[in-house]
Design a protein around this motif. Structure first.
Motif, short mmCIF file in Angstrom:
data_model
loop_
_atom_site.label_atom_id
_atom_site.label_comp_id
_atom_site.label_asym_id
_atom_site.label_seq_id
_atom_site.Cartn_x
_atom_site.Cartn_y
_atom_site.Cartn_z
N THR A 1 0.80 -1.23 0.00
CA THR A 1 0.00 0.00 0.00
C THR A 1 0.83 1.27 0.00
OG1 THR A 1 -0.06 0.05 2.42
CG2 THR A 1 -1.82 -1.17 1.29
N GLY A 2 2.13 1.19 0.28
CA GLY A 2 2.89 2.41 0.56
C GLY A 2 2.61 2.87 1.98
N THR A 3 3.22 3.97 2.35
CA THR A 3 3.13 4.45 3.74
C THR A 3 2.11 5.56 3.94
OG1 THR A 3 4.95 5.99 3.32
CG2 THR A 3 5.52 3.81 4.21
N ASN A 4 1.40 5.96 2.88
CA ASN A 4 0.52 7.13 2.98
C ASN A 4 -0.96 6.79 2.88
OD1 ASN A 4 2.82 8.87 3.07
ND2 ASN A 4 3.00 8.68 0.84
N ASP A 5 -1.33 5.52 3.04
CA ASP A 5 -2.72 5.12 2.87
C ASP A 5 -3.40 5.01 4.23
OD1 ASP A 5 -5.13 3.96 2.32
OD2 ASP A 5 -4.34 2.45 0.95
N PRO A 6 -4.32 5.93 4.55
CA PRO A 6 -4.95 5.91 5.87
C PRO A 6 -5.85 4.70 6.10
CG PRO A 6 -6.03 7.52 4.46
CD PRO A 6 -4.82 7.04 3.72
N ALA B 1 -5.16 1.56 5.05
CA ALA B 1 -4.37 0.38 4.69
C ALA B 1 -4.85 -0.88 5.40
CB ALA B 1 -2.90 0.63 4.98
N HIS B 2 -5.30 -0.75 6.64
CA HIS B 2 -5.67 -1.94 7.42
C HIS B 2 -7.19 -2.04 7.63
CE1 HIS B 2 -1.49 -2.97 8.24
NE2 HIS B 2 -1.28 -1.68 8.44
N SER B 3 -7.95 -1.46 6.73
CA SER B 3 -9.40 -1.48 6.86
C SER B 3 -10.01 -2.81 6.43
CB SER B 3 -10.02 -0.34 6.04
OG SER B 3 -9.70 -0.50 4.66
N LEU B 4 -9.24 -3.65 5.76
CA LEU B 4 -9.71 -4.94 5.29
C LEU B 4 -8.85 -6.03 5.91
CD1 LEU B 4 -11.50 -6.65 3.38
CD2 LEU B 4 -9.78 -6.27 1.59
N SER B 5 -9.49 -7.07 6.43
CA SER B 5 -8.75 -8.16 7.06
C SER B 5 -9.29 -9.49 6.56
CB SER B 5 -8.89 -8.07 8.58
OG SER B 5 -8.24 -9.15 9.21
N HIS B 6 -8.36 -10.42 6.25
CA HIS B 6 -8.74 -11.76 5.80
C HIS B 6 -7.49 -12.63 5.91
CE1 HIS B 6 -9.86 -15.06 3.07
NE2 HIS B 6 -11.12 -14.68 3.25
N PRO B 7 -7.64 -13.92 6.23
CA PRO B 7 -6.46 -14.79 6.36
C PRO B 7 -5.62 -14.89 5.10
CG PRO B 7 -8.39 -15.84 7.32
CD PRO B 7 -8.89 -14.61 6.62
N HIS B 8 -6.23 -14.66 3.94
CA HIS B 8 -5.50 -14.77 2.66
C HIS B 8 -5.09 -13.41 2.11
CE1 HIS B 8 -7.40 -18.97 1.65
NE2 HIS B 8 -6.74 -18.95 2.80
N TYR B 9 -5.23 -12.39 2.92
CA TYR B 9 -4.90 -11.02 2.48
C TYR B 9 -3.74 -10.51 3.30
CZ TYR B 9 -5.54 -5.96 1.68
OH TYR B 9 -5.36 -4.64 1.37
N VAL B 10 -2.62 -10.27 2.64
CA VAL B 10 -1.40 -9.78 3.30
C VAL B 10 -1.20 -8.32 2.89
CG1 VAL B 10 1.08 -10.10 3.60
CG2 VAL B 10 -0.41 -12.09 3.19
N VAL B 11 -1.29 -7.43 3.86
CA VAL B 11 -1.14 -6.01 3.56
C VAL B 11 0.15 -5.50 4.21
CG1 VAL B 11 -2.63 -5.39 5.53
CG2 VAL B 11 -2.23 -3.73 3.70
N LEU B 12 0.99 -4.87 3.39
CA LEU B 12 2.28 -4.37 3.84
C LEU B 12 2.52 -3.00 3.21
CD1 LEU B 12 4.34 -7.62 3.12
CD2 LEU B 12 3.71 -6.79 5.40
N PRO B 13 3.23 -2.10 3.90
CA PRO B 13 3.56 -0.81 3.25
C PRO B 13 4.54 -1.00 2.09
CG PRO B 13 4.63 -1.00 5.40
CD PRO B 13 3.69 -2.15 5.29
#
Length: 359
Positions: free
Chosen positions: A220-225, A227-239
């Motif tokens: 997502t980069g570091t500027n996305d407010p 970024a962690h609004s979606l959660s799922h075991p198969h979803y990996v979110v990183l800056p």
């Protein structure tokens, strides 16, 4: 025995810096100095590896003549400081990857009779490249499509070398994320600064992809407010993620901006791409870059203004359901790869500034 001295002028973004760093590492027998700008990425990447010399400099923005006075003054000052640097350090040549830092490097070298190698990674060369290519000893481009914008002006042969990337892209890399080998993997990357508008559309579509059993790695980069609004075991979110080579080698497809370095990485890893060009890139050059992969059948492209969550989710679901299409796109991506780009450019440097050999 004194080593030949090379000045590298590269500044600003990873698209300029990573290719220059790759070439620098391929020249261990050269004494390298670096020309950059304060408060840019080079201040994080270069010190501790090469001496960094900084000149205050900004691009010429807008058409107001009065507003151009400050950058013009900065450019003249940067040229003079670069001339002084070349003389004091005994620099024997300049290598630059374009951008506005290339201007003082090229002009100072030209005024002192030093050879200059200019590399342009984009299909549509930047303004500095188009203006100053005729002043360089040798010009190289990452994409053959760039030649038509330069050949009549340079008066010499332009080398098509591809664009250098970090060396880990040139061999297989293990992925340290716990993603099952038999699960489809979608990678979303918005470039070094992230892409909030792109991220928003992607998050609308991701739940539909996850329902099929696919995994998504979202950078997502570091500027996305959100970024962690979606959660799922198969979803990996990183800056961001350091092992991009391993990630793209494992990916079934990538959703990406169309910067030249990102596209080079997609070709080397054979990753089918859905390209969303950054709409505010200078002269819309990312669209020109993307056109190269689209015409080759390695990618498809949608403008950010035409992108909707619904369109995005349906297109990617269609791709996931068509492995033959993805295989063909991967093959076409690899057909565009130039894995020896770094070595080609290092060879051009050595031709312009030969290494010193003992008598």
């Amino acid at each position: 025995m004194a080593r030949p001295k090379l000045l590298i002028a590269a500044s600003g973004t990873g698209g300029h810096l990573f290719p220059a760093l790759a070439v620098a590492k391929a020249l261990p027998d050269y004494d390298i100095h670096w020309l950059g700008v304060p408060d840019r990425l080079e201040t994080q990447l270069v010190p501790g590896i090469y001496p960094l010399h900084q000149v205050p400099l900004q691009g010429f923005q807008g058409r107001n003549p009065i507003a151009q006075l400050r950058p013009l003054g900065q450019l003249l000052g940067a040229i003079q400081k670069t001339r002084t640097l070349i003389r004091q350090e005994g620099i024997q040549g300049v290598f630059t990857t374009g951008g506005y830092i290339a201007a003082p490097g090229i002009l100072a070298a030209r005024s002192l009779g030093c050879p200059t190698l200019l590399h342009e990674s984009n299909a549509l060369p930047g303004k500095v490249t188009r203006a100053l290519a005729p002043w360089c000893s040798q010009v190289a481009v990452g994409m053959a499509e760039a030649v038509q914008h330069l050949d009549k002006k340079t008066g010499r042969t332009i080398a098509v070398t591809g664009t250098p990337v970090r060396p880990e892209f040139l061999g297989p890399q293990a992925l340290d994320l716990a993603i099952p080998e038999d699960s489809p993997l979608i990678v979303v990357m918005g470039g070094s600064q992230g892409a909030v508008a792109l991220n928003q559309k992607v998050r609308e579509a991701i739940p539909h992809w996850l329902e099929t059993g696919a995994w998504v790695v979202h950078l997502t980069g570091t500027n996305d407010p959100d970024a962690h609004s979606l959660s799922h075991p198969h979803y990996v979110v990183l800056p961001f993620y350091d092992n991009m080579a391993g990630l793209l080698q494992r990916a079934d497809l990538a959703i990406s901006r169309a910067g030249a370095s990102a596209l080079t990485e997609l070709t080397l890893t054979g990753t089918p791409g859905l390209l969303i060009p950054y709409p505010y890139a200078a002269e819309n050059h990312q669209r020109h870059n993307g056109d190269v992969l689209v015409k080759a059948g390695a990618a498809e492209m949608i403008s950010q203004g035409d992108l909707t969550g619904d369109r995005l989710q349906k297109l990617i679901l269609d791709w996931l359901g068509n492995p033959t299409k993805l295989k063909a796109m991967a093959h076409q991506a690899r057909s565009l790869a130039v894995p020896d780009s770094t070595e080609q450019l290092a060879t051009l440097v050595r031709q312009l500034i030969p290494p010193t050999h003992p008598n």
